[in-house]
Design an enzyme around this catalytic site. Structure first.
Site, PDB file in Angstrom:
ATOM      1  N   GLU A  33       0.896  -1.136  -0.109  1.00 37.73           N
ATOM      2  CA  GLU A  33       0.032   0.020  -0.272  1.00 37.73           C
ATOM      3  C   GLU A  33       0.738   1.667   0.311  1.00 37.73           C
ATOM      4  OE1 GLU A  33      -4.137  -0.915   2.612  1.00 37.73           O
ATOM      5  OE2 GLU A  33      -2.497  -2.037   3.546  1.00 37.73           O
ATOM      6  N   VAL A 205     -11.041 -14.687  -0.636  1.00 36.72           N
ATOM      7  CA  VAL A 205     -10.343 -14.206   0.145  1.00 36.72           C
ATOM      8  C   VAL A 205      -8.935 -13.820   0.204  1.00 36.72           C
ATOM      9  CG1 VAL A 205      -7.882 -15.976  -0.917  1.00 36.72           C
ATOM     10  CG2 VAL A 205     -10.230 -16.865  -1.386  1.00 36.72           C
ATOM     11  N   SER A 212      -7.030  -1.756   1.815  1.00 33.79           N
ATOM     12  CA  SER A 212      -6.970  -1.202   0.611  1.00 33.79           C
ATOM     13  C   SER A 212      -7.230  -2.259  -0.499  1.00 33.79           C
ATOM     14  CB  SER A 212      -5.667  -0.578   0.208  1.00 33.79           C
ATOM     15  OG  SER A 212      -5.117   0.416   1.002  1.00 33.79           O
ATOM     16  N   ALA A 243     -16.777 -15.746   4.305  1.00 36.36           N
ATOM     17  CA  ALA A 243     -18.467 -15.779   3.846  1.00 36.36           C
ATOM     18  C   ALA A 243     -18.639 -14.920   3.120  1.00 36.36           C
ATOM     19  CB  ALA A 243     -19.298 -16.958   4.249  1.00 36.36           C
ATOM     20  N   SER A 352     -11.592  10.682   0.953  1.00 35.75           N
ATOM     21  CA  SER A 352     -12.114   8.741   1.642  1.00 35.75           C
ATOM     22  C   SER A 352     -13.304   8.405   1.881  1.00 35.75           C
ATOM     23  CB  SER A 352     -10.597   8.800   2.186  1.00 35.75           C
ATOM     24  OG  SER A 352      -9.505   8.419   1.497  1.00 35.75           O
TER      25      SER A 352
END
EC number: 6.3.2.4
Length: 384
Positions: A33, A205, A212, A243, A352
């Site tokens: 990042e 996953v 980020s 999940a 943001s």
């Protein structure tokens, strides 16, 4: 109940006739990042109150070197064609111990020199080696105040697995997940994946200790699971498989209370990916802004907004956070809330979500920066 109004920042520095507070803005870092952190620094350098604060920009290169940087936001902008990078030749050495906080600067071919002491550090790092307690530990050893959570909260909340353990113990609702450690994967990948189908499809996953949306894959079937895990392991040998949760993505900002007062919760924001992306991935967050809609206040019932604020403060306290955090939720069609994660150093570019929800709540971007610095200056160093 939690408070949603923002306290005005306390007067310091030039307002009292005293010298300006020296703030070291630290950005870059060794994680994937790096570019996002540089972009955050660009926003802060433009917005910080120069009447109150003297700025010392320090970049951490990808190889871990600390470098004195120019006070110029332009090269740090993140665009589709520019991924900013910390480079340079002027090394910075951070002092250790509780003595003078002067930074040592070394330039090629020149004897080391001292910079005046730093009053507080504003870390703008994301991911491992910055957001995960490592930088915080270094600053604790140097007896320097800094913005944000301490070592333990930073480390535990960076690890999506340990985060869920803490929140479950606190009675907060989390979704189903499976953890795959490095040892499990190296011993027997097939066995490590055995528990995943029970989560149902699709699954997400993720590297356990990244942010980020770096290294995240949405997996629709078992045959695609192994490549997704391998991709996540490029960023972190520990992987978490979650999940998929059917729900709207809503977020709440939390700021530490002044003195003994309760933490403050912001208005609730909502993220909607409207085109071209399966989920809120890296490009959607930082490059393709037109593909995402950020709404604040979110269009949810008032009682739900109050519950999100109350539970966000509970999560902040359960984690032992300080300074700031962004708490991310799923709001499901039946009205149930599922806690996705907490970010102890959330995305902090002007666009943001964390600055946006606080702007709606009464603190604009420059005021928010000031508030965070003042909160850090109010806290003592060491154990607390």
């Amino acid at each position: 109940m939690t408070e949603s109004n923002a306290a005005p920042p306390a007067p310091t520095g030039s307002e009292q006739g005293a010298p300006k507070t020296r703030v070291a803005i630290v950005f870059g870092g060794r994680s994937s990042e790096h570019a996002v952190s540089c972009a955050t620094a660009a926003g802060v350098l433009r917005a910080i109150d120069r009447e109150r604060f003297e700025v010392v920009p320090i970049g951490i290169a990808r190889d871990g070197r600390w470098l004195l940087m120019a006070d110029d936001p332009e090269p740090l902008r993140l665009t589709a064609t520019n991924r900013p990078e910390v480079t340079g030749d002027t090394d910075v050495v951070v002092p250790a111990g509780s003595g003078p906080r002067n930074l040592i600067v070394r330039e090629p071919g020149q004897p080391p020199t001292e910079l005046a002491g730093v009053d507080v550090v504003l870390p703008l790092l994301h991911g491992p080696f910055g957001e995960d307690g490592t930088l915080q530990g270094l600053l604790e050893l140097a007896d320097v105040r800094y913005v944000g959570s301490g070592v333990a909260a930073s480390a535990v909340m960076m690890d999506k697995h340990l985060m869920k353990v803490v929140f479950s113990a606190a009675g907060l609702p989390v979704g189903p997940y499976v953890v795959i450690t490095d040892k499990q994967w190296r011993r027997d990948p097939e066995l490590a994946m055995d528990a995943v189908p029970a989560l149902g499809w699709p699954v997400f996953v993720k590297p356990a200790r990244a942010g980020s949306s770096v290294g995240i894959s949405k997996v629709e079937r078992f045959d695609d699971l192994r490549p997704a895990i391998e991709a996540a392991r490029e960023h972190d040998p520990k992987v978490i498989v979650e999940a998929a949760v059917d729900g709207r993505e809503i977020e709440c900002g939390v700021l530490e209370g002044r003195g003994d007062s309760l933490p403050r919760a912001s208005e609730i924001g909502e993220i909607e990916v409207v085109s071209n992306h399966d989920f809120y991935d890296f490009e959607a967050k930082y490059i393709d802004a037109e593909d995402v809609r950020l709404t604040c206040p979110a269009d949810i019932p008032a009682e739900v907004a109050d519950e999100v604020k109350e539970l966000s403060v509970k999560a902040f306290d359960a984690a032992g956070c300080e300074g700031l955090a962004r708490v991310d939720w799923f709001y499901q069609p039946g009205g149930r809330l599922v806690l996705n994660e907490i970010n102890t150093l959330p995305g902090f570019t002007p666009s943001s979500m964390f600055p946006q929800v606080w702007k709606v709540s009464g603190l604009d971007y420059p005021q928010l920066i000031t508030e965070l610095i003042e909160l850090a200056l109010d806290r003592r160093t060491g154990l607390r």
